[in-house]
Design an enzyme around this catalytic site. Sequence first.
Site, PDB file in Angstrom:
ATOM      1  N   LYS A   1       8.437  -4.505   0.054  1.00  0.00           N
ATOM      2  CA  LYS A   1       7.316  -4.478   1.006  1.00  0.00           C
ATOM      3  C   LYS A   1       7.321  -5.773   1.808  1.00  0.00           C
ATOM      4  O   LYS A   1       7.303  -6.873   1.233  1.00  0.00           O
ATOM      5  CB  LYS A   1       5.996  -4.331   0.243  1.00  0.00           C
TER       6      LYS A   1
ATOM      7  N   ALA B   1       1.824  -3.915   6.534  1.00  0.00           N
ATOM      8  CA  ALA B   1       3.222  -4.076   6.107  1.00  0.00           C
ATOM      9  C   ALA B   1       3.924  -2.728   6.126  1.00  0.00           C
ATOM     10  O   ALA B   1       3.302  -1.684   6.346  1.00  0.00           O
ATOM     11  CB  ALA B   1       3.254  -4.682   4.694  1.00  0.00           C
TER      12      ALA B   1
ATOM     13  N   ALA C   1       2.399   0.971   7.122  1.00  0.00           N
ATOM     14  CA  ALA C   1       0.932   0.887   7.138  1.00  0.00           C
ATOM     15  C   ALA C   1       0.497  -0.191   8.122  1.00  0.00           C
ATOM     16  O   ALA C   1       1.296  -0.731   8.886  1.00  0.00           O
ATOM     17  CB  ALA C   1       0.412   0.609   5.738  1.00  0.00           C
ATOM     18  N   SER C   2      -0.784  -0.520   8.077  1.00  0.00           N
ATOM     19  CA  SER C   2      -1.350  -1.417   9.084  1.00  0.00           C
ATOM     20  C   SER C   2      -0.886  -2.856   8.928  1.00  0.00           C
ATOM     21  O   SER C   2      -0.745  -3.572   9.916  1.00  0.00           O
ATOM     22  CB  SER C   2      -2.878  -1.368   8.999  1.00  0.00           C
TER      23      SER C   2
ATOM     24  N   ASP D   1      -8.935  -0.321  -2.476  1.00  0.00           N
ATOM     25  CA  ASP D   1      -8.329   0.293  -1.285  1.00  0.00           C
ATOM     26  C   ASP D   1      -7.687   1.621  -1.683  1.00  0.00           C
ATOM     27  O   ASP D   1      -6.510   1.873  -1.401  1.00  0.00           O
ATOM     28  CB  ASP D   1      -7.295  -0.662  -0.684  1.00  0.00           C
TER      29      ASP D   1
ATOM     30  N   LEU E   1      10.419   3.590   4.263  1.00  0.00           N
ATOM     31  CA  LEU E   1       9.884   4.693   3.468  1.00  0.00           C
ATOM     32  C   LEU E   1       8.455   5.009   3.879  1.00  0.00           C
ATOM     33  O   LEU E   1       8.043   6.166   3.905  1.00  0.00           O
ATOM     34  CB  LEU E   1       9.935   4.321   1.978  1.00  0.00           C
ATOM     35  N   ALA E   2       7.709   3.979   4.206  1.00  0.00           N
ATOM     36  CA  ALA E   2       6.317   4.137   4.640  1.00  0.00           C
ATOM     37  C   ALA E   2       5.943   2.937   5.493  1.00  0.00           C
ATOM     38  O   ALA E   2       6.507   1.847   5.349  1.00  0.00           O
ATOM     39  CB  ALA E   2       5.379   4.250   3.432  1.00  0.00           C
TER      40      ALA E   2
END
Length: 544
Positions: free
Chosen positions: A152, A135, A132-133, A287, A129-130
């Site tokens: 995740k 995970a 990132a840096s 964050d 779904l997404a």
Amino acid sequence: MTPSELRRLYHIVRVQLEYGLDELLPDHQWMKAPRLIRKGLFWCKNKHPDKPLGDRLRLALQELGPVWIKFGQMMSTRRDLFPPHIADPLALLQDQVSPFDGQLAKAQIEQALGGAIDTWFDDFCVEPLASASIAQVHTATLRESNQEVVLKVIRPDIRPAIDADLKLMYRMARIVAKALPEARRLKPVEVVREYEKTLLDELDLRREAANAIQLRRNFEGSQELYIPEVYTDFSSESLMVSERIYGIQVSDIDGLVDNGTNMKLLAERGVSVFFTQVFRDSFFHADMHPGNVFVSYENPDNPLWIGLDCGIVGTLNSEDKRYLAENFLAFFNRNYRRVAELHVESNWVPRNTNVDEFEFAIRMVCEPIFAKPLCEISFGHVLLNLFNTARRFNMEVQPQLVLLQKTLLYVEGLGRQLYPQLDLWQTAKPFLEEWMMNQVGPQAFINAVKDRAPFWAEKLPELPELLYDGLRQGKMMNQRIDRLYQGYRSSKKQQATGKFLFGIGATLVICSAILLDSSHQLLSLGTAVSGVVFWLMSWQAYRR
């Protein structure tokens, strides 16, 4: 440097040159050396001349790994500091980093669960779904409740790359601290250590789960911020399972407008949420880049923020909060004298700093800024100007405040994207004034009583016995003091007697010496013996 560090440094410079990032260097004589290095040592040229500079910067940071991706994420939120052709491509680093293989992710999830994924979950989607840096996220549904969730999972083999970059950063920080005395006040090693802690904390998803649970508890029932529920039974160091949410990414301005969102209220609530976390809870999401912040589709007139990815949180002690609040309020009120005094009181600048000169320097920088309408003032620019001013007065970096400063910049960047007329000062000032009122004066006393009431209620049944013990111990203490006083008076009497006898003895000895000179030997001998006896008696009495 070790061979491995040199290789990593060589790789970093080479990647930057292969993407033509030397174009970002200013046209200055000090920048001639890097260009000569490019032509001589690396034999590199721009391999992507067809791509815009912003895309090349994003690709270079992505290739260099998580430490650099985090840096790019922070840059993307500062649209008031970086032009759109830089900020827009970097925004893709927030949740569109190149994913790793979905089957590999599935294997890691099953290893963390200790069994086949379909034992607990249905409809697992191999496509992330997404990403990132640190995970990436996959969707599924809980088999027992049919609840939609996200899983995740940490990227494989990420730790060695992070350790290598951190080791190199430590090495460079130590070199800078030794080679440039003026850089010592920036505490480069301490800053790297703080960054290392926050980065490594993200590698343990149990910590993120605990942070999310705490934030959710802090804002339970809130109309400003929602934190998704975490399913702790399925979470571990490398896996976290949480409630799936549906919302509009905060950077999707068109989507928010089409949904009828009250943009002014949404921006103001972002500021309110930040200051509530910092000053009420001392526990804040650190964050808050757009990839981690969504807005609920429901009730667009009463918009609700949704916070994700709680891997990095910050905390402040009561002393830091007090000084920060006072500094903010003094700054909002243009009380530059108080700003200077607080910097000295909190040891952010040396104690021997000339407050008058420091105040004048702050005033000289800030007054031209405040000449603009408040809605046009960038807090980021103010911080940069203040930092450059305080540098002349040997201001030291406060590592514990680095996360707070970064988060405040994120919040302002998001707020200005949503509502360019956002008046950060007027939004934050009432909150800070109310907080300060709760810290001093009658309200502070009432709050202290409320906080200690459970302890006092617990001790109330023991009060008679505690009172009796206290009175008895007081009586015994008085008796001991009386005995000590009597002993002291007796000792003083003995010392006085000894001094008297000592004086008589000394007198007799002197007299004997005079008589001896006068040839009265017999009389003088008796006088001398008497003097010695009196002197010995006085010495014994004095010693007692």
